[in-house]
Write a protein that holds these residues in place. Structure first.
Motif, PDB file in Angstrom:
ATOM      1  N   PHE A 193     -55.880 -66.207 -52.919  1.00 50.18           N
ATOM      2  CA  PHE A 193     -56.535 -66.049 -54.215  1.00 50.18           C
ATOM      3  C   PHE A 193     -55.577 -66.009 -55.402  1.00 50.18           C
ATOM      4  CE2 PHE A 193     -59.613 -63.522 -51.431  1.00 50.18           C
ATOM      5  CZ  PHE A 193     -60.330 -64.665 -51.106  1.00 50.18           C
TER       6      PHE A 193
ATOM      7  N   GLY B 143     -63.619 -61.084 -44.343  1.00 52.20           N
ATOM      8  CA  GLY B 143     -62.773 -60.147 -45.053  1.00 52.20           C
ATOM      9  C   GLY B 143     -62.444 -58.956 -44.179  1.00 52.20           C
TER      10      GLY B 143
ATOM     11  N   THR C 270     -53.502 -63.491 -56.183  1.00 50.77           N
ATOM     12  CA  THR C 270     -53.384 -62.158 -56.767  1.00 50.77           C
ATOM     13  C   THR C 270     -51.917 -61.809 -57.001  1.00 50.77           C
ATOM     14  OG1 THR C 270     -53.366 -61.150 -54.569  1.00 50.77           O
ATOM     15  CG2 THR C 270     -55.495 -61.309 -55.686  1.00 50.77           C
TER      16      THR C 270
ATOM     17  N   LEU D  48     -57.768 -55.169 -56.986  1.00 56.43           N
ATOM     18  CA  LEU D  48     -57.923 -54.740 -55.602  1.00 56.43           C
ATOM     19  C   LEU D  48     -56.911 -53.631 -55.353  1.00 56.43           C
ATOM     20  CD1 LEU D  48     -58.133 -58.260 -53.969  1.00 56.43           C
ATOM     21  CD2 LEU D  48     -59.957 -56.550 -53.888  1.00 56.43           C
TER      22      LEU D  48
ATOM     23  N   TYR E  15     -54.162 -61.794 -49.807  1.00 55.28           N
ATOM     24  CA  TYR E  15     -54.818 -62.031 -51.087  1.00 55.28           C
ATOM     25  C   TYR E  15     -53.965 -62.912 -52.003  1.00 55.28           C
ATOM     26  CZ  TYR E  15     -58.391 -58.611 -49.878  1.00 55.28           C
ATOM     27  OH  TYR E  15     -59.431 -57.948 -49.275  1.00 55.28           O
TER      28      TYR E  15
ATOM     29  N   TRP F 217     -51.847 -57.412 -46.152  1.00 58.52           N
ATOM     30  CA  TRP F 217     -52.983 -57.684 -47.025  1.00 58.52           C
ATOM     31  C   TRP F 217     -52.535 -58.205 -48.387  1.00 58.52           C
ATOM     32  CZ3 TRP F 217     -57.696 -58.522 -45.592  1.00 58.52           C
ATOM     33  CH2 TRP F 217     -58.161 -57.977 -44.398  1.00 58.52           C
TER      34      TRP F 217
ATOM     35  N   ALA G 103     -56.358 -59.807 -59.689  1.00 55.79           N
ATOM     36  CA  ALA G 103     -56.831 -61.158 -59.425  1.00 55.79           C
ATOM     37  C   ALA G 103     -56.860 -61.960 -60.727  1.00 55.79           C
ATOM     38  CB  ALA G 103     -58.234 -61.117 -58.808  1.00 55.79           C
TER      39      ALA G 103
END
Length: 304
Positions: free
Chosen positions: A198, A135, A200, A231, A194, A190, A220
């Motif tokens: 994931f 990360g 997001t 986040l 994400y 970024w 998320a």
């Protein structure tokens, strides 16, 4: 853990071909734990106790302590060297976030296929091999799929005698999210990271939470809506000297910010009260402890 962690290659079941929800590609279901690394675990422990956390278990073979309140777990890692032989920092730093997923093996394979960097692990005897990727700022993101009846702590940790293993959450505190400091002009790098790994979703700039509104917010997905987390990506001020990237602080949701602040002050916690940041029903932020440790409270109806 999934069968990746407990079975040899020939004995594993086939990888799950796909997840049923395209908006949640790895079956995210919240935060399992957040890990701090520090050479001063007792001092950090005192700060965590002022935030309502209680030590509940010790690692079987490493200098690692598990703190808990409600559904939140914080791991304090004071092992002298990490897996790469790096000494522990004097000021505590957030070294890892473990996310809950439906299938750790399938989630791990999914993110590696999309460019995530694998973290080699070297578990000792009686330790689980939890898959992880790199990360921000040298931190790690772990994937955990045993978090209900049987958990990772049942294998790696020994309960502290006479201690309640499930201390209640103070004022309904629960994980709300993590704040990440990023380099100048790096927000969309970024956001893409994400989003791709994931699933997001970027929250519109006009939708804000708490009292620290800077930066970009990502939500998320989660198998259970109450387990969703945020986040927050914050670029440095153009005149700032510090352009380093790191996980900077933990956001904690509470149904009543003012009641939570009163309860935490009774435990010794101090909050920032200034013209620029002060306690109100939307949120509050603690003073910085040990040079780096700070928590943010955000109004959230979710119960721990």
């Amino acid at each position: 853990m999934s069968d990746l962690l407990l079975q040899p290659e020939h004995a594993r079941e086939p990888l799950q071909d796909s997840f049923s929800d395209a908006s949640n590609p790895i079956g995210l279901d919240g935060i399992e734990f957040i890990e701090y690394a520090t050479a001063k675990p007792q001092a950090l422990g005192q700060v965590l106790e002022m935030m309502g956390f209680r030590p509940v278990a010790r690692h079987r073979s490493r200098e690692v302590l598990l703190y808990r309140q409600g559904g939140m777990n914080i791991v304090v890692n004071a092992h002298p060297l990490d897996d790469e032989g790096t000494p522990l920092p004097e000021a505590p730093r957030i070294a890892a976030v473990a996310v809950r997923v439906r299938d750790a093996r399938a989630a791990y394979q999914y993110v590696l296929e999309r460019g995530a960097w694998e973290v080699p692990t070297h578990p000792a005897a009686m330790e689980l091999n939890i898959p992880a990727i790199h990360g921000v700022g040298g931190s790690r993101i772990f994937f955990v799929d045993r978090y209900r009846e049987f958990s990772i702590y049942d294998v790696d940790f020994v309960p502290i005698p006479t201690v309640d293993p499930k201390p209640p959450a103070v004022a309904g505190i629960h994980f709300f999210g993590v704040v990440q400091y990023i380099g100048s002009g790096r927000s969309y790098d970024w956001i893409e990271f994400y989003s791709e790994l994931f699933g997001t979703a970027l929250i519109p700039d006009e939708q804000r939470f708490g009292i620290m509104p800077a930066g970009k917010l990502l939500r998320a997905p989660a198998l259970q809506p109450e387990n969703r987390f945020m986040l927050q990506l914050i670029e440095p001020d153009p005149l700032a000297r510090d352009n380093s990237e790191r996980l900077q602080r933990i956001g904690l949701g509470v149904p009543d910010v003012l009641a939570a602040v009163r309860a935490l002050r009774a435990l010794g916690m101090e909050f920032v009260e200034s013209p620029h940041a002060h306690t109100e029903q939307r949120g509050a932020i603690t003073k910085t402890f040990l040079g780096s440790v700070v928590f943010e409270l955000v109004h959230s109806e979710q119960q721990a």
